[in-house]
Design an enzyme around this catalytic site. Structure first.
Site, PDB file in Angstrom:
ATOM      1  N   GLN A 221       0.814  -1.208   0.000  1.00 45.23           N
ATOM      2  CA  GLN A 221       0.000   0.000   0.000  1.00 45.23           C
ATOM      3  C   GLN A 221       0.857   1.272   0.000  1.00 45.23           C
ATOM      4  OE1 GLN A 221      -2.796  -1.710   3.313  1.00 45.23           O
ATOM      5  NE2 GLN A 221      -3.879  -0.048   2.313  1.00 45.23           N
ATOM      6  N   HIS A 222       0.216   2.372  -0.332  1.00 47.22           N
ATOM      7  CA  HIS A 222       0.711   3.739  -0.132  1.00 47.22           C
ATOM      8  C   HIS A 222       1.787   4.203  -1.117  1.00 47.22           C
ATOM      9  CE1 HIS A 222      -1.455   3.701   3.633  1.00 47.22           C
ATOM     10  NE2 HIS A 222      -0.650   2.829   4.199  1.00 47.22           N
TER      11      HIS A 222
ATOM     12  N   ASP B 227      -2.519  -4.798   0.066  1.00 47.66           N
ATOM     13  CA  ASP B 227      -2.185  -6.093   0.657  1.00 47.66           C
ATOM     14  C   ASP B 227      -3.044  -6.445   1.866  1.00 47.66           C
ATOM     15  OD1 ASP B 227      -0.981  -4.118   2.222  1.00 47.66           O
ATOM     16  OD2 ASP B 227       1.047  -4.923   2.044  1.00 47.66           O
TER      17      ASP B 227
END
Length: 484
Positions: free
Chosen positions: A84-85, A242
């Site tokens: 992520q991110h 995830d």
């Protein structure tokens, strides 16, 4: 590579593109049987920043699929779950402008503080996007890029998350999903749209962002010119982040708590209620099905405990009961509780303290942080006597299991299934074939099945001792490092 001989139903592919490597599972959609698997690494920079070349993710995906052999070409659907991110910036030619800034690149801490102040403070952010963005969130990374590398920002013609990038390489279409986009800081969680006011504040044109696909939507098909061993026309599911994929992989129902014991620790549960925590402890993520996935993260989990074991020259399982020592394992600062500049701390050493008791104290300190976060993640009406699902690298360790049982007073269930992120992506891929809920598919596959360890009496004395030390040590744990 691993493989199994036969399948009853159509085959699907689930992808887990994590920080260090890409894993691929070819799964029988009817039974959940893993027919073949592959894995390939990618590099992450060292030093202050954490960056990766997105093209290495694609090369790793190709390599991991190649390890699966000819069954990969038989797959009828694929889904990509990703870390992520991360901020992926692409130029007009579709190539990366620069390496991706990963979730654990914390150079944007100053920009995170500035954005909080400019946009009304933590409560306004939590109400608007569901979370209080820290330096892991994508919006802070874009703000850092525009400030420190303005030429790269100007050259950017498309902004993607890691899973978006791989999905687009498969289909040629720019899409994301609600689970992953909810970790950017520029997606408003109530209307479920991009927040143009926040985008304007950081100077990001919404035209540079992908379309947010609906849960269960077919976002495209594999292109005929793809280098991957897929047949042309293979269906592509939306993919997700995830943590949302792991929730799918477990077939989580609302209120079932999960503790994930990895390098960092996470606790989360599916909720029907939109989260909004102005303290910033709980990230108000969306899940991949249309509900929500409130989540809290601790930086120090298995890696910190293993480091203490190495310093003591003990096996990680060599714990001993008793003693009054307390160890706060904040070796990398800490996110939950919010102590970014803290270091590890030991209190209560005695002449008769044994190395095994000190190691046990490290486990207890890490579990104390996770359980404190879990209380904030669960809805008020959640059943707090139901089993905790224990996943991640530490889940099968007896010392971890026993510490969680002793400090929670709850039964613990350890799912037998491995690679839950990739399995969740595979369940999502199966869902676009059949129209079923991916969570229901995962439950049919039995992914959460595993032994249930009975509860033991909660160690209230240890919990109180750790809480007391943490409170008394507040001036030290909150101290800012010299020069900052």
């Amino acid at each position: 590579m691993s493989s199994a001989p036969s399948a009853q139903g159509p085959l699907v592919v689930g992808v887990d593109s994590s920080t260090q490597s890409t894993k691929v599972l070819v799964v029988d959609a009817a039974t959940g049987q893993v027919v073949a698997s592959g894995q390939a690494p990618h590099r992450v920079s060292s030093g202050e920043g954490r960056e990766s070349d997105p093209r290495e993710w694609w090369e790793a995906l190709c390599a991991a699929l190649g390890q699966c052999g000819p069954v990969a070409r038989e797959a009828t659907a694929v889904s990509v779950a990703g870390q992520q991110h991360g901020l992926v910036t692409l130029g007009k030619d579709g190539a990366p402008v620069r390496p991706a800034l990963l979730w654990n690149d914390v150079r944007s801490a100053a920009q995170a503080r500035t954005l909080l102040e400019r946009f009304g403070g933590p409560k306004e952010w939590a109400d608007r996007v569901g979370s209080v963005p820290g330096p892991s969130f994508t919006v802070t990374k874009w703000a850092w890029l525009t400030e420190h590398e303005p030429a790269a920002a100007r050259a950017t013609a498309a902004v993607r998350l890691p899973h978006d990038y791989l999905t687009e390489r498969l289909t040629g279409l720019a899409t994301t999903d609600r689970g992953d986009v909810s970790g950017t800081g520029w997606w408003a969680s109530a209307p479920e749209t991009y927040d143009e006011e926040i985008l304007g504040m950081v100077g990001l044109d919404p035209a540079l962002l992908p379309r947010v696909a609906r849960p269960g939507e077919i976002v495209g098909t594999v292109r005929g010119d793809s280098a991957l061993p897929f047949s042309k026309g293979t269906l592509v599911a939306p993919g997700t982040g995830d943590n949302a994929a792991a929730a799918l992989g477990l077939g989580l129902r609302p209120g079932t708590p999960v503790l994930s014991l990895g390098t960092s620790g996470t606790v989360y549960a599916v909720s029907e209620r939109r989260p909004s925590d102005p303290t910033g402890t709980v990230a108000g993520f969306a899940d991949a099905r249309g509900a929500w996935l409130p989540l809290a993260c601790t930086l120090n989990c298995t890696l910190a405990v293993d480091r203490v074991a190495a310093l003591l020259r003990l096996d990680r399982e060599a714990v001993e009961p008793g003693g009054t020592v307390t160890l706060l394992p904040y070796l990398d600062g800490e996110r939950t509780p919010d102590l970014p500049h803290a270091s590890g701390m030991v209190h209560g050493l005695r002449h008769d303290t044994t190395p095994g008791q000190l190691l046990q104290a490290a486990y207890d300190g890490a579990v104390h942080s996770l359980l404190g976060a879990l209380d904030l993640v669960l809805d008020e009406d959640a059943d707090r006597s139901s089993p905790l699902l224990l996943i991640g690298g530490g889940a099968r360790g007896a010392a971890w299991q026993n510490a969680v049982r002793r400090l929670s007073g709850r039964p613990v269930q350890v799912p037998r299934a491995q690679e839950l992120v990739a399995l969740g992506a595979a369940a999502q891929a199966a869902g676009v074939l059949t129209g079923e809920d991916p969570g229901a598919i995962a439950r049919r596959w039995g992914t959460a099945h595993g032994p249930v360890l009975d509860p033991v009496e909660r160690d209230e004395a240890a919990l109180a001792r750790i809480s007391r030390v943490l409170s008394d040590a507040a001036p030290l744990t909150k101290a800012v490092r010299q020069g900052e």
